[in-house]
Design an enzyme around this catalytic site. Structure first.
Site, PDB file in Angstrom:
ATOM      1  N   HIS A  52       0.839  -1.123   0.020  1.00 42.42           N
ATOM      2  CA  HIS A  52      -0.012  -0.057  -0.109  1.00 42.42           C
ATOM      3  C   HIS A  52       0.740   1.069   0.137  1.00 42.42           C
ATOM      4  O   HIS A  52       2.036   1.426   0.695  1.00 42.42           O
ATOM      5  CB  HIS A  52      -1.025   0.084   1.322  1.00 42.42           C
ATOM      6  CG  HIS A  52      -0.123  -0.172   2.651  1.00 42.42           C
ATOM      7  ND1 HIS A  52       0.480   1.041   3.157  1.00 42.42           N
ATOM      8  CD2 HIS A  52      -0.065  -1.149   3.391  1.00 42.42           C
ATOM      9  CE1 HIS A  52       0.943   0.508   4.386  1.00 42.42           C
ATOM     10  NE2 HIS A  52       0.824  -0.651   4.372  1.00 42.42           N
ATOM     11  N   ASP A  53       0.383   2.161  -0.774  1.00 40.66           N
ATOM     12  CA  ASP A  53       1.053   3.566  -0.805  1.00 40.66           C
ATOM     13  C   ASP A  53       2.379   3.825  -1.301  1.00 40.66           C
ATOM     14  O   ASP A  53       3.155   4.678  -1.291  1.00 40.66           O
ATOM     15  CB  ASP A  53       1.004   4.176   0.719  1.00 40.66           C
ATOM     16  CG  ASP A  53      -0.315   4.166   1.253  1.00 40.66           C
ATOM     17  OD1 ASP A  53      -1.439   5.029   0.717  1.00 40.66           O
ATOM     18  OD2 ASP A  53      -0.502   3.420   2.221  1.00 40.66           O
ATOM     19  N   GLY A  67       5.005  -1.072   2.596  1.00 41.62           N
ATOM     20  CA  GLY A  67       4.392   0.131   2.463  1.00 41.62           C
ATOM     21  C   GLY A  67       5.070   1.692   2.404  1.00 41.62           C
ATOM     22  O   GLY A  67       6.119   1.885   3.007  1.00 41.62           O
TER      23      GLY A  67
END
Length: 264
Positions: free
Chosen positions: A119-120, A137
């Site tokens: 994520h991200d 992440g």
């Protein structure tokens, strides 16, 4: 261009020139651009934007929930892929972890089989990630960088432009622009000289980058002292980007240079 076995959410927007293969699942308000190809058994989950000319390989899963124990599945976040990316077999890319968060990939990247982008993550343009690269992440990767097979990277760190990283390496600190990352934990071994030459860097720019690298990492000072001394001089634009990278590290810090066998 859509195989009859594909399962397509009615909210999805698929360009008429895109090709959707057998048993593909598009579960959510995905946007698939012109000339894209999504191969058999791939999945697009939630809000995924796929830029034109992108190829998504067999069994890839794009847009899955973050592997974060505190994540609320009701959170609205997304994955955005730029143009002409190649996403090979069984790659996984997770969506952002916060409301409005985005996992973002630029243009013309090549992700080989079984890579994972958590994520991200933010990935620039024209990078190559060999088989099994794992990005945790919130990692930021620049452009024109090669990450060797099986290399793993801890969350929140940064990897600069025009880097090359050895396969099976493990990193929890930043890798500055133009550098080579070694398989040893958190070490760089020097500049990516061959890569800079292949990318058209002039001899003058390469010379300035080499001089700055020697001052920052090989001058016998700690990094803070070296940055202070380097900041007092004028540097060409491409060398100055290396100095700016080192001046503003993430909270993980900057990888040091491997100085000899005693570092093993």
């Amino acid at each position: 261009m859509i195989h009859p076995t594909a399962l397509i959410d009615p909210r999805a927007q698929i360009d008429p020139t895109a090709a959707i293969g057998p048993y593909v699942v598009i579960d959510g308000a995905a946007e698939v651009g012109a000339g894209c190809k999504v191969e058999a058994h791939a999945q697009l989950v939630g809000h995924v934007v796929v830029g034109e000319g992108t190829w998504i390989g067999r069994g890839a899963v794009i847009g899955g929930e973050p592997q974060d124990l505190g994540f609320d599945p009701a959170t609205e976040s997304s994955v955005v892929l730029g143009k002409k990316n190649v996403i090979r077999e069984h790659v996984t890319i997770h969506r952002g972890s916060k409301s409005g968060g985005v996992t973002r990939i630029g243009d013309e990247n090549y992700l080989m089989a079984t890579c994972h982008l958590a994520h991200d993550v933010a990935l620039g343009d024209r990078n190559i990630l060999a088989n099994g690269v794992l990005l945790a992440g919130h990692i930021h990767v620049g452009s024109h960088t090669f990450l060797g097979g099986g290399a793993v990277f801890h969350q929140f760190l940064r990897i600069g432009d025009y880097c090359v990283v050895q396969g099976n390496g493990a990193f929890s600190k930043d890798i500055p622009h133009y550098c080579c990352g070694a398989r040893l934990l958190n070490r760089i071994t020097g500049l990516n000289v061959i890569g800079l030459r292949r990318q058209g860097f002039s001899a003058e720019d390469r010379g300035a980058i080499k001089e700055l690298f020697q001052l920052l990492f090989c001058g016998g000072m700690n990094l803070s002292q070296a940055v202070e001394r380097a900041s007092a001089r004028e540097w060409p634009e491409k060398a100055r980007r290396l100095l700016e990278f080192v001046q503003a590290p993430s909270k993980k810090g900057i990888c040091p240079v491997r100085r000899g066998r005693g570092d093993d």
